[in-house]
Write a protein that holds these residues in place. Structure first.
Motif, PDB file in Angstrom:
ATOM      1  N   GLU A 439       0.827  -1.206   0.000  1.00 44.90           N
ATOM      2  CA  GLU A 439       0.000   0.000   0.000  1.00 44.90           C
ATOM      3  C   GLU A 439       0.868   1.265   0.000  1.00 44.90           C
ATOM      4  N   VAL A 440       1.914   1.245   0.815  1.00 46.37           N
ATOM      5  CA  VAL A 440       2.821   2.407   0.873  1.00 46.37           C
ATOM      6  C   VAL A 440       3.563   2.557  -0.443  1.00 46.37           C
ATOM      7  N   ALA A 441       3.955   1.433  -1.048  1.00 47.49           N
ATOM      8  CA  ALA A 441       4.679   1.474  -2.321  1.00 47.49           C
ATOM      9  C   ALA A 441       3.833   2.129  -3.412  1.00 47.49           C
ATOM     10  N   GLU A 442       2.535   1.845  -3.426  1.00 47.93           N
ATOM     11  CA  GLU A 442       1.652   2.450  -4.432  1.00 47.93           C
ATOM     12  C   GLU A 442       1.634   3.976  -4.299  1.00 47.93           C
ATOM     13  N   ILE A 443       1.657   4.446  -3.048  1.00 50.69           N
ATOM     14  CA  ILE A 443       1.703   5.901  -2.817  1.00 50.69           C
ATOM     15  C   ILE A 443       3.018   6.465  -3.339  1.00 50.69           C
ATOM     16  N   LEU A 444       4.112   5.766  -3.075  1.00 49.23           N
ATOM     17  CA  LEU A 444       5.426   6.222  -3.518  1.00 49.23           C
ATOM     18  C   LEU A 444       5.555   6.186  -5.040  1.00 49.23           C
ATOM     19  N   PHE A 445       4.951   5.164  -5.669  1.00 45.20           N
ATOM     20  CA  PHE A 445       5.004   5.101  -7.143  1.00 45.20           C
ATOM     21  C   PHE A 445       4.314   6.319  -7.757  1.00 45.20           C
ATOM     22  N   ALA A 446       3.259   6.788  -7.086  1.00 40.71           N
ATOM     23  CA  ALA A 446       2.552   7.973  -7.594  1.00 40.71           C
ATOM     24  C   ALA A 446       3.345   9.253  -7.343  1.00 40.71           C
ATOM     25  N   LEU A 447       4.011   9.319  -6.165  1.00 43.30           N
ATOM     26  CA  LEU A 447       4.776  10.518  -5.813  1.00 43.30           C
ATOM     27  C   LEU A 447       6.076  10.620  -6.596  1.00 43.30           C
ATOM     28  N   GLU A 448       6.770   9.493  -6.708  1.00 46.49           N
ATOM     29  CA  GLU A 448       8.086   9.466  -7.373  1.00 46.49           C
ATOM     30  C   GLU A 448       8.152   8.288  -8.345  1.00 46.49           C
ATOM     31  N   PRO A 449       7.473   8.398  -9.470  1.00 46.49           N
ATOM     32  CA  PRO A 449       7.446   7.262 -10.405  1.00 46.49           C
ATOM     33  C   PRO A 449       8.809   6.923 -11.000  1.00 46.49           C
ATOM     34  N   SER A 450       9.769   7.846 -10.925  1.00 45.30           N
ATOM     35  CA  SER A 450      11.077   7.615 -11.539  1.00 45.30           C
ATOM     36  C   SER A 450      12.165   7.243 -10.541  1.00 45.30           C
ATOM     37  N   ARG A 453      14.426   3.171  -6.192  1.00 48.78           N
ATOM     38  CA  ARG A 453      14.573   2.595  -4.854  1.00 48.78           C
ATOM     39  C   ARG A 453      13.265   2.039  -4.312  1.00 48.78           C
ATOM     40  N   ASN A 454      12.159   2.698  -4.589  1.00 53.30           N
ATOM     41  CA  ASN A 454      10.873   2.236  -4.064  1.00 53.30           C
ATOM     42  C   ASN A 454      10.473   0.890  -4.667  1.00 53.30           C
ATOM     43  N   TYR A 455      10.732   0.716  -5.955  1.00 54.47           N
ATOM     44  CA  TYR A 455      10.442  -0.555  -6.626  1.00 54.47           C
ATOM     45  C   TYR A 455      11.335  -1.670  -6.074  1.00 54.47           C
ATOM     46  N   ILE A 456      12.613  -1.320  -5.838  1.00 58.65           N
ATOM     47  CA  ILE A 456      13.577  -2.315  -5.344  1.00 58.65           C
ATOM     48  C   ILE A 456      13.167  -2.808  -3.958  1.00 58.65           C
ATOM     49  N   ILE A 457      12.759  -1.887  -3.080  1.00 54.87           N
ATOM     50  CA  ILE A 457      12.370  -2.285  -1.725  1.00 54.87           C
ATOM     51  C   ILE A 457      11.184  -3.254  -1.772  1.00 54.87           C
ATOM     52  N   LEU A 458      10.184  -2.924  -2.573  1.00 59.26           N
ATOM     53  CA  LEU A 458       9.017  -3.807  -2.669  1.00 59.26           C
ATOM     54  C   LEU A 458       9.398  -5.151  -3.279  1.00 59.26           C
ATOM     55  N   SER A 459      10.201  -5.121  -4.327  1.00 54.60           N
ATOM     56  CA  SER A 459      10.646  -6.362  -4.951  1.00 54.60           C
ATOM     57  C   SER A 459      11.434  -7.226  -3.970  1.00 54.60           C
ATOM     58  N   ASN A 460      12.307  -6.587  -3.201  1.00 59.94           N
ATOM     59  CA  ASN A 460      13.101  -7.326  -2.213  1.00 59.94           C
ATOM     60  C   ASN A 460      12.220  -7.939  -1.121  1.00 59.94           C
ATOM     61  N   MET A 461      11.171  -7.238  -0.740  1.00 59.56           N
ATOM     62  CA  MET A 461      10.247  -7.784   0.257  1.00 59.56           C
ATOM     63  C   MET A 461       9.580  -9.056  -0.266  1.00 59.56           C
ATOM     64  N   TYR A 462       9.155  -9.006  -1.529  1.00 57.20           N
ATOM     65  CA  TYR A 462       8.543 -10.196  -2.132  1.00 57.20           C
ATOM     66  C   TYR A 462       9.561 -11.333  -2.239  1.00 57.20           C
ATOM     67  N   SER A 463      10.786 -10.993  -2.659  1.00 63.02           N
ATOM     68  CA  SER A 463      11.818 -12.026  -2.829  1.00 63.02           C
ATOM     69  C   SER A 463      12.153 -12.687  -1.512  1.00 63.02           C
ATOM     70  N   ALA A 464      12.299 -11.880  -0.437  1.00 60.72           N
ATOM     71  CA  ALA A 464      12.634 -12.432   0.875  1.00 60.72           C
ATOM     72  C   ALA A 464      11.545 -13.365   1.383  1.00 60.72           C
ATOM     73  N   ALA A 465      10.296 -13.120   0.940  1.00 55.35           N
ATOM     74  CA  ALA A 465       9.173 -13.970   1.354  1.00 55.35           C
ATOM     75  C   ALA A 465       8.948 -15.137   0.398  1.00 55.35           C
ATOM     76  N   GLY A 466       9.802 -15.232  -0.628  1.00 53.02           N
ATOM     77  CA  GLY A 466       9.660 -16.309  -1.595  1.00 53.02           C
ATOM     78  C   GLY A 466       8.542 -16.096  -2.591  1.00 53.02           C
ATOM     79  N   GLN A 467       8.007 -14.892  -2.684  1.00 50.64           N
ATOM     80  CA  GLN A 467       6.934 -14.591  -3.632  1.00 50.64           C
ATOM     81  C   GLN A 467       7.559 -14.104  -4.945  1.00 50.64           C
ATOM     82  N   TRP A 468       8.126 -15.054  -5.688  1.00 50.69           N
ATOM     83  CA  TRP A 468       8.936 -14.710  -6.864  1.00 50.69           C
ATOM     84  C   TRP A 468       8.111 -14.110  -7.996  1.00 50.69           C
ATOM     85  N   LYS A 469       6.873 -14.554  -8.126  1.00 46.23           N
ATOM     86  CA  LYS A 469       6.023 -14.020  -9.192  1.00 46.23           C
ATOM     87  C   LYS A 469       5.778 -12.522  -8.986  1.00 46.23           C
ATOM     88  N   GLU A 470       5.417 -12.155  -7.746  1.00 45.23           N
ATOM     89  CA  GLU A 470       5.160 -10.745  -7.448  1.00 45.23           C
ATOM     90  C   GLU A 470       6.432  -9.910  -7.603  1.00 45.23           C
TER      91      GLU A 470
END
Length: 621
Positions: A439-450, A453-470
């Protein structure tokens, strides 16, 4: 024919320079006014300058300024350009920019000096639009060409990315009117381009200069250091010395900033020695810069010793020392130092409180952080700014109080920016709260789409949880928007050079020896109980491949190189451009234990001091 303005300015300045300097300023002005008035009356019998100067010197508030204005209207001197310029300056001096502009428009016979005065006044108020508008009016309505004073007054206000276009237009005027042969104008242009992050344009101007003075060299050095190109800044400093130009305090302070950014403690110590040997006094700017250098190079004790040596350190120096404690994760010491600062009568400002709250955040001091946040305005009259809210969100969120952090954001008196939401998503990563993080990442994507770092943090969270598709979907979104992850670098100083490493790096001249030493270290720490944490490998590959990848992280390569080339007993100092990963943090603790070596890692947020299998952060970062 010499105008009254020119004659008046010349003689007033001349007599002022002749009066002995041991007289206090008020006495010098009064004596000067008396002599000057008699001289001016001989050449301009109808003028009466004496009351004018005496009244100007007696203006200490906007009310005094308005009384003086009234007297001028009554005595008929209101339309005189010289007097009008002084009155415009008085209104601006006391903060009434609107009054200054209104009065300026009423002056009937405005010349270039008048326009330069008002442009300078507006520029000092950082009003980009109004400054450039006045410049264009001067050219369009009056047909006046700017002189070097106009350009030097105008350029500093364009020193940000948003005003680069206006700055380039002024550059065009400078070329057309032949002012690029004036060092002061070129120096101002270099500084303007540097602060607009246009380093290449600044370098082109510098290289084209036929005659460079000390200010020119200081400007080009500062351009590189301010834009994170510290090594290039040092290169220009060395060229300056070879050109026979001796540094001044400005050079020294800028150079110290470069060494601090590079964590190059040996050159920093050399400059410290140069300061002492060259007779430079350890004044506040130089001393504060040295404190920052030693702190950024991992030597907190040296910073404190230097602080104790300084005479009458001001608020900036106290705040720099406080920032050092915060950066090194010494929360309790930072609080004690802050209390001592207040006890000594040094009043904290908003920057001071930013470092106090950071120190609490880095040490998990929740109640203390809340107390200082509440006392800012109540006890010290400092209104909390957005940076302070960001610190509090980080403190609460990383302590597990995500709901309280979110409530704080919702109750902010100003609109939360990307820094505040970034602190919250960082806390979500630490707490492994993927749902809230999304939810926070969606706000950040709107504020700073370029911002990648925001995409990387969310991606890393999914990877650490084993959610490779997301995780893959987030990476695909990055690619679709043309964004790339910043590469992780680790640096170490040795032999007068800064050595850099990236993950899996094999480009170093002694790369083979580094990997041999790293292999030996891995065997030792595994036998000591180290278990590689492969969740920090953000790729869906086999476990053995993950282990191989994580063993080659840039931090581990830099540590292996440091052990390879440094004698036993010398602390190993590593600087990293990103946050240290959890596995490298664990490995560094074990390496410090089995090798009996002190290891210091400065990442993008703070310091980690590893010794005897422990870290100064207490595994809280």
């Amino acid at each position: 024919m010499v105008t009254r303005r020119a004659y008046s300015l010349y003689h007033y300045n001349y007599w002022f320079s002749q009066i002995p300097k041991h007289f206090n300023p008020t006495t010098r002005r009064n004596v000067c006014t008396s002599i000057h008035s008699q001289t001016l009356l001989q050449h301009y019998p109808n003028s009466n300058p004496k009351p004018l100067f005496l009244d100007v010197n007696s203006c200490f508030s906007i009310f005094d300024c308005q009384i003086f204005h009234t007297k001028l209207i009554k005595c008929g001197n209101y339309n005189d350009g010289f007097i009008g310029d002084q009155l415009v300056g008085l209104y601006a001096k006391f903060g009434n920019l609107y009054g200054a502009l209104q009065l300026f428009d009423e002056i009937p016979n405005k010349d270039l000096v008048s326009w330069n005065s008002i442009i300078s006044v507006v520029s000092r108020n950082r009003d980009v639009g109004k400054s450039y508008s006045l410049f264009c009016r001067m050219r369009r309505e009056m047909g006046l060409n700017p002189n070097e004073v106009t350009l030097i007054s105008l350029l500093p206000v364009f020193a940000n990315k948003q005003a680069l276009v206006e700055g380039e237009c002024v550059h065009v005027y400078a070329v057309k009117l032949g002012f690029l042969c004036e060092a002061k104008v070129v120096n101002s242009l270099i500084s303007m381009y540097g602060k607009c992050c246009a380093v290449y344009a600044a370098c082109q101007l510098f290289e084209a200069m036929s005659l460079r003075n000390l200010v020119s060299w200081n400007s080009v050095i500062a351009v590189h250091v301010q834009n994170g190109l510290s090594e290039e800044g040092i290169y220009y400093f060395n060229n300056m010395r070879m050109a026979g130009i001796n540094p001044d305090r400005t050079t020294i302070v800028t150079l110290l900033q470069a060494f601090g950014d590079l964590a190059a403690i040996r050159p920093g110590r050399a400059i410290h020695g140069y300061i002492i040997g060259s007779g430079f006094s350890l004044d506040v700017p130089v001393g504060t810069a040295l404190i920052s250098v030693y702190s950024k190079c991992g030597s907190l004790d040296a910073s404190y010793e230097l602080f104790l040596e300084m005479n009458n350190p001001d608020r900036i120096t106290w705040t720099a020392m406080l920032a050092s404690y915060s950066m090194h994760g010494h929360g309790r010491e930072a609080i004690d130092f802050f209390n001592l600062m207040v006890k000594k009568g040094i009043r904290p400002d908003h920057v001071t409180f930013t470092h106090v709250l950071n120190a609490c955040s880095h040490s998990g001091l929740i109640e203390e952080g809340k107390m200082y946040f509440e006392s800012m305005f109540k006890d010290y009259g400092v209104t909390p700014r957005i940076d302070h809210y960001s610190c509090m969100v980080d403190l609460l969120g990383r302590s597990g109080l995500l709901d309280e952090a979110h409530e704080l954001i919702q109750g902010m008196p100003m609109e939360p920016n990307a820094g505040v939401w970034g602190a919250l998503i960082g806390a979500c990563r630490v707490q492994r709260n993927i749902k809230f993080g999304r939810e926070v990442a969606e706000i950040l994507f709107a504020l700073e789409p370029s911002d990648p770092r925001n995409y990387i943090i969310l991606s890393n969270m999914y990877s650490a949880a084993g959610q490779w598709k997301e995780a893959s979907e987030v990476r695909a979104l990055m690619r679709a928007r043309g964004l790339k992850k910043d590469a992780g670098y680790s640096y170490i100083e040795h032999g007068g050079k800064v050595h850099g490493f990236v993950v899996g790096d094999e480009s170093h001249p002694v790369s083979k020896q580094i990997y041999v030493k790293l292999g030996e270290l891995i065997v030792k720490i595994v036998n000591a109980g180290y278990v590689p944490n492969t969740e920090f490998v953000l790729h869906d590959v086999d476990e053995e491949v993950k282990k191989d990848m994580i063993y080659k992280h840039s931090e581990k390569l830099a540590i292996a190189f440091g052990i390879l080339v440094n004698d036993t007993g010398i602390p190993i100092m590593i600087t990293k451009n990103l946050r240290i990963c959890g596995d490298c943090h664990s490995a560094a603790k074990f390496i410090s234990l089995v090798e009996k070596r002190a290891i210091v890692v400065r990442d993008s947020k703070r310091f980690h001091h590893f010794a005897n299998g422990l870290c100064s952060c207490g595994d809280y970062w």
